[in-house]
Motif scaffolding. Structure first.
Motif, PDB file in Angstrom:
ATOM      1  N   LEU B 104       0.862  -1.188  -0.141  1.00  0.00           N
ATOM      2  CA  LEU B 104      -0.166   0.043  -0.016  1.00  0.00           C
ATOM      3  C   LEU B 104       0.794   1.464   0.155  1.00  0.00           C
ATOM      4  O   LEU B 104       0.244   2.380  -0.576  1.00  0.00           O
ATOM      5  CB  LEU B 104      -0.952  -0.071   1.278  1.00  0.00           C
ATOM      6  N   SER B 105       2.246   1.218   0.587  1.00  0.00           N
ATOM      7  CA  SER B 105       2.895   2.452   0.766  1.00  0.00           C
ATOM      8  C   SER B 105       3.812   2.170  -0.665  1.00  0.00           C
ATOM      9  O   SER B 105       4.449   3.404  -0.655  1.00  0.00           O
ATOM     10  CB  SER B 105       3.591   2.380   1.950  1.00  0.00           C
ATOM     11  N   ARG B 106       3.753   1.305  -1.467  1.00  0.00           N
ATOM     12  CA  ARG B 106       4.540   1.289  -2.459  1.00  0.00           C
ATOM     13  C   ARG B 106       5.984   1.193  -2.067  1.00  0.00           C
ATOM     14  O   ARG B 106       6.805   2.053  -2.825  1.00  0.00           O
ATOM     15  CB  ARG B 106       4.081   2.089  -3.616  1.00  0.00           C
ATOM     16  N   GLY B 107       6.684   0.903  -1.056  1.00  0.00           N
ATOM     17  CA  GLY B 107       7.885   0.963  -0.602  1.00  0.00           C
ATOM     18  C   GLY B 107       8.404  -0.559  -0.369  1.00  0.00           C
ATOM     19  O   GLY B 107       7.753  -1.429  -0.127  1.00  0.00           O
ATOM     20  N   SER B 108       9.846  -0.505  -1.029  1.00  0.00           N
ATOM     21  CA  SER B 108      10.324  -1.983  -0.945  1.00  0.00           C
ATOM     22  C   SER B 108      11.069  -2.144   0.395  1.00  0.00           C
ATOM     23  O   SER B 108      11.351  -1.210   1.252  1.00  0.00           O
ATOM     24  CB  SER B 108      11.323  -2.056  -2.077  1.00  0.00           C
ATOM     25  N   LEU B 109      11.466  -3.471   0.546  1.00  0.00           N
ATOM     26  CA  LEU B 109      12.126  -3.506   1.945  1.00  0.00           C
ATOM     27  C   LEU B 109      13.444  -3.537   1.611  1.00  0.00           C
ATOM     28  O   LEU B 109      14.051  -4.112   0.795  1.00  0.00           O
ATOM     29  CB  LEU B 109      11.763  -4.941   2.484  1.00  0.00           C
TER      30      LEU B 109
END
Lengths: 233, 489
Positions: B104-109
Motif C-alpha cells: 500500500l505504501s509502495r515501498g520496498s524492503l
C-alpha cells in the motif's frame, strides 16, 4: 497530503485515553489501598500467608491450577456462589481488599472446577470439613473421594518410600487397589505439602467494613465472631 | 492459488494502481522475510494444534497422560494458548502487516538482515517461554503466561521486526493513507505499549491487589481487539475491494469505525470483570463501552457486506475471498458476543464457562486466523512468484477450517451455556455439571482434529510450494541482496 503525523497523534491519544482512564486511574485510586487494622483483634487484615502456604501458592501457579479454578466469590444474586440455596462457596462476596497482600492475583476465568477462594472455610460435598488428609487424597486421585470428579490425578506430588522405623504421620491411608507394597508408604512431597498448606489457607472469613455495604438481601451478619460460631455448628 | 493469479495488479479503490512491475519489485524485496515469518508461523500452528488436541482430550478424559507433570492440563493449556498467540498469531500477523504496508505504501524492503535476526529472536523467545511454561515457570496470568525471562527477548525482537513495517511505510511513494494502513500502523504502535505495561505492572513490579486484574483484562482484551483485530481488519479492507473489483462501499464510514474502535473499544474488555472484586464503576464503564461496540459493528457490516453485495459469485472463484468472508461473519458474531456478555443477566450465566472459550476461539480462529489464511493464499504465490503447488490441499484447508471452527465454537457455546445454567442452579451437584459438559468437550476435541487436518494440508502445501520455488528463490534472494539499492529506489 501527508497525514502520517496526525494519524500517529490520534493513535497515541486513542490508547492513552483507556490507559489513563482504566490503568492509571485505578492505580491512583485504589493502588495504595491499605490493610484494615482491627483494634479488637490487634491484627491487620488481610493477613500475610504463612511461609509454607506462600510456597504452596507458587506450586499452585506453576501447575496452572488457575486454568480451571477461579478465586473470586460473586455477590449474592449474581450466579449462585453465595446466599440462600446457593453452592455456598463463601460467606460473603470477595472484595478488592481480600487480594491486597497477593503478589499475583489469581482471579481466574474458568470454572471447570469449583471456585477455591474460600475452600478451607467450606465443607466438601459430603458435608465434612476440609482437612489436609482429605486434600491429599483428592490430589493423589480425585476418584478416591469423588467418583465423578473430572480433575486429573496429581500423583506426582507424592512419593512412595520404604517405612523406616515408625510409619510417617503424613502417609496416605489408601484402600486396597491403591495401597503401596508392604513395608512401603505413600507420602506427599515437599511441593505437595506446600500446596495443601496453601489450599488450607484459602478462607475469606473476615468481614471488612466494605463487605457490609454491599447489597445482601436477607440475614445480615454482624461480625466475624458470629460467622465463626456458624462455621463451628 | 491459480484462480486469482490474474489479479496481480493493485486495484485498491482510492487511487490508480501502480504498474505490475512495481508490485513485483515490492514482493520480491519481501521474499526472504515473508518466507521466514510464514514458515515459522506454520510450524507453531502445528505445534499449537498438537497441544490443543492433548489439552482438549484431557478435559473429557482426565486420566490421559496424567502421570507426567510437564503435560498436566494447567501447563499444557497455557502452552497451547501461547504457542497459538505468540507463535502462529504474531508471526503470521507480522507477515501480513509487512506485506500490506509495503504494497500500500509502495515501498520496498531495503534488505532483510536485521528483520531476520528479529524473527530468529522472536521464535527463540517463544520457544524459551513455552518450554518455561511446561517446566513450571508460568506466571499463571492468562495470555501472559510466558515467564519473565522470555518476554524481554520478545519485546526486543518485536522492535527489530515492526520497525521495518514503518520503514516501508515512510519510504514508500504513496501519499494517500488507506484504511488498511491506519490499522497496521496503529496495531504496530499499540502492541508494545500494551505488552510493556502488562509486563511491568503484572510481572516485574506487580501493582497491588485487584488493580492487577484491571490491567490484565485491559491487556488481554486489547491484545485481541487492537492487535489481532487491527491486523485482520487491515487485511479485510485490502482484499475485499481488490478481489471484488469494486471500492469499499460506504468507505467514508471506515475512519469513524477505526477511531471508535480505538477510543471506546479499548475500554470494552474490562466488562469481563463484571461481578468481580473491582470497583463498581469499572464494571459499569466496561459494560457501557461494550455496548458502544455496536457502532463499529454496524460500520463494518455496512463496509464489508455492502462491498460483497451483488458480487457474491466471486466467492466461488476466489479462495482468499472465501476465507475473508468467513472471517467477516465471525467478526460480526465476536462483536455481538462482547455486547451480549456485557449484560448482567447474560454474564451471570456465561461468565467462567466454556462460552468464554468459544468466544476466544471464534475471535482468534474464526476471525483472525481465517482472514490471515486467506491473505496468505494471496500473498505467498506473489512473493514466491509461483502458483500454489496443490489446489486440492488448499480446498481441504478451507473445508476443514470452516467445518472445524463451526463445530468447535458450536460445541463450546452450547456446552458452555448448559454448564452455566447448571452452575447457576445450586441443586445440581458440581460433578453433575462436569458430567453434562463431557459430550460437548468430546465434540470440541473432534473439531480440533478436523482443524489440525486443515492446518496440516496448509503447511504441506506451503512447504511444497516453497520447495518448488526454492531454487529460484535462493537465486533471486541473492541477486536481490546484492542489488538491493537499485531495487529499493
Amino acid at each position: 497530503m501527508n497525514r502520517a503525523p496526525i494519524l500517529f497523534l490520534g493513535v497515541f491519544f486513542a490508547l492513552a485515553f483507556s490507559f489513563v482512564g482504566l490503568v492509571l486511574t485505578n492505580q491512583l485510586t485504589y493502588g495504595s489501598f491499605s490493610t484494615h487494622v482491627d483494634e479488637d483483634e490487634g491484627k491487620a487484615f488481610p493477613q500475610a500467608l504463612p511461609g509454607l502456604a506462600a510456597q504452596g501458592k507458587l506450586v499452585y501457579q506453576d501447575l496452572g491450577c488457575v486454568t480451571c479454578h477461579t478465586q473470586q466469590v460473586r455477590r449474592e444474586g449474581f450466579g449462585s456462589d453465595i446466599g440462600e440455596g446457593s453452592r455456598g462457596w463463601g460467606e460473603r462476596q470477595s472484595v478488592a481488599r481480600d487480594y491486597l497482600r497477593e503478589e499475583r492475583v489469581l482471579l481466574g476465568s474458568q470454572r471447570i472446577g469449583p471456585d477455591l477462594r474460600n475452600l478451607a472455610a467450606r465443607k466438601n460435598a459430603a458435608g465434612v470439613e476440609i482437612t489436609a488428609d482429605w486434600l491429599y487424597g483428592y490430589l493423589f486421585d480425585p476418584k478416591l473421594v469423588s467418583v465423578d470428579s473430572n480433575m486429573p490425578r496429581y500423583a506426582f506430588l507424592f512419593k512412595t518410600q520404604k517405612i523406616v522405623g515408625e510409619p510417617s504421620a503424613k502417609a496416605l491411608k489408601l484402600p486396597a487397589p491403591y495401597a503401596p507394597a508392604a513395608g512401603h508408604e505413600i507420602v506427599p512431597t515437599a511441593r505437595g505439602e506446600a500446596l495443601v498448606a496453601y489450599l488450607l489457607s484459602l478462607k475469606d472469613t473476615y468481614a471488612y467494613p466494605e463487605t457490609k455495604n454491599v447489597y445482601t438481601p436477607p440475614a445480615p451478619k454482624e461480625s466475624a465472631v458470629e460467622e465463626k460460631k456458624e462455621g463451628a455448628k | 492459488m491459480a484462480t486469482d493469479s490474474s489479479l496481480n495488479t493493485e486495484l485498491t479503490p482510492e487511487r490508480p494502481g501502480p504498474q505490475p512491475a512495481e508490485a513485483s519489485v515490492v514482493d520480491a524485496s519481501l521474499r526472504t522475510a515473508l518466507v521466514a515469518l510464514t514458515g515459522s508461523a506454520l510450524v507453531w500452528l502445528l505445534v499449537a494444534s498438537v497441544l490443543a488436541i492433548i489439552a482438549s482430550w484431557k478435559l473429557h478424559t482426565p486420566a490421559f497422560m496424567d502421570a507426567c507433570e510437564y503435560v498436566t492440563y494447567g501447563r499444557i493449556q497455557p502452552a497451547q494458548t501461547n504457542a497459538f498467540i505468540f507463535g502462529w498469531g504474531f508471526n503470521a500477523a507480522f507477515a501480513v502487516a509487512l506485506w500490506l504496508m509495503a504494497r500500500l505504501s509502495r515501498g520496498s524492503l531495503p534488505g532483510s538482515g536485521v528483520l531476520l535476526i528479529g524473527v530468529i529472536f522472536w521464535n527463540a523467545g517463544v520457544t524459551l517461554g513455552i518450554g518455561g511454561i511446561l517446566l513450571g515457570f508460568s506466571t499463571s496470568l492468562e495470555g501472559l503466561e510466558l515467564p519473565g525471562f522470555a518476554t524481554p527477548i520478545l519485546l526486543v525482537a518485536y522492535a527489530l521486526i515492526a520497525a521495518w513495517s514503518l520503514v516501508v511505510f515512510r519510504s514508500g511513494r504513496s501519499r494517500e493513507i488507506y484504511a488498511s494502513q491506519w490499522y497496521v500502523f496503529a496495531a504496530l504502535f499499540w502492541f508494545p505499549w500494551l505488552y510493556a505495561v502488562a509486563q511491568v505492572m503484572l510481572v516485574f513490579s506487580p501493582v497491588r491487589g485487584t488493580v492487577q486484574s484491571v490491567v490484565h483484562a485491559w491487556f488481554t482484551t486489547n491484545l485481541f481487539l487492537l492487535w489481532f483485530g487491527s491486523i485482520a481488519l487491515a487485511a479485510i479492507y485490502y482484499f475485499l475491494p481488490k478481489l471484488l473489483l469494486k471500492p469499499v462501499s460506504n468507505y467514508y464510514l471506515s475512519s469513524l469505525g477505526f477511531w471508535w474502535l480505538a477510543i471506546f473499544g479499548s475500554w470494552a474488555g474490562i466488562a469481563r470483570l463484571i461481578g468481580g472484586p473491582v470497583p463498581a464503576w469499572v464494571q459499569t464503564v466496561g459494560a457501557a463501552a461494550s455496548f458502544m461496540l455496536l457502532v463499529p459493528l454496524v460500520i463494518f457490516g455496512l463496509n464489508f457486506f455492502g462491498t460483497f453485495s451483488g458480487r457474491w459469485s466471486v466467492l466461488k472463484e476466489s479462495l482468499t475471498l472465501r476465507f475473508v468472508a468467513f472471517g467477516v461473519v465471525a467478526l460480526m458474531f465476536v462483536l455481538l458476543g462482547w455486547v451480549l456478555n456485557a449484560l448482567h443477566g447474560v454474564a451471570a450465566i456465561t461468565q467462567f464457562t466454556y462460552v468464554t472459550a468459544a468466544e476466544t476461539q471464534l475471535g482468534l480462529y474464526g476471525f483472525f486466523s481465517m482472514v490471515v489464511f486467506g491473505a496468505l493464499y494471496y500473498i505467498v504465490p506473489r512473493v514466491l512468484n509461483t502458483a500454489w503447488a496443490s489446489a486440492p490441499l488448499a480446498g481441504v484447508h478451507f473445508a476443514a477450517s470452516a467445518a472445524g471452527v463451526v463445530l468447535l465454537v458450536g460445541s463450546l457455546l452450547i456446552g458452555g451455556v448448559n454448564q452455566g445454567l447448571a452452575l447457576a442452579d445450586a441443586g445440581v451437584p458440581f460433578a453433575e455439571v462436569t458430567k453434562a459438559t463431557q459430550p460437548y468437550l468430546f465434540s470440541a476435541s473432534v473439531a480440533l482434529v478436523i482443524l489440525a487436518i486443515g492446518q496440516l494440508a496448509f503447511a504441506l502445501n506451503f512447504f511444497w510450494t516453497l520447495g518448488r520455488a526454492s531454487a529460484d528463490c535462493v537465486r533471486s534472494a541473492k541477486t536481490l541482496l546484492s542489488t538491493q539499492p537499485e531495487a529499493a529506489r
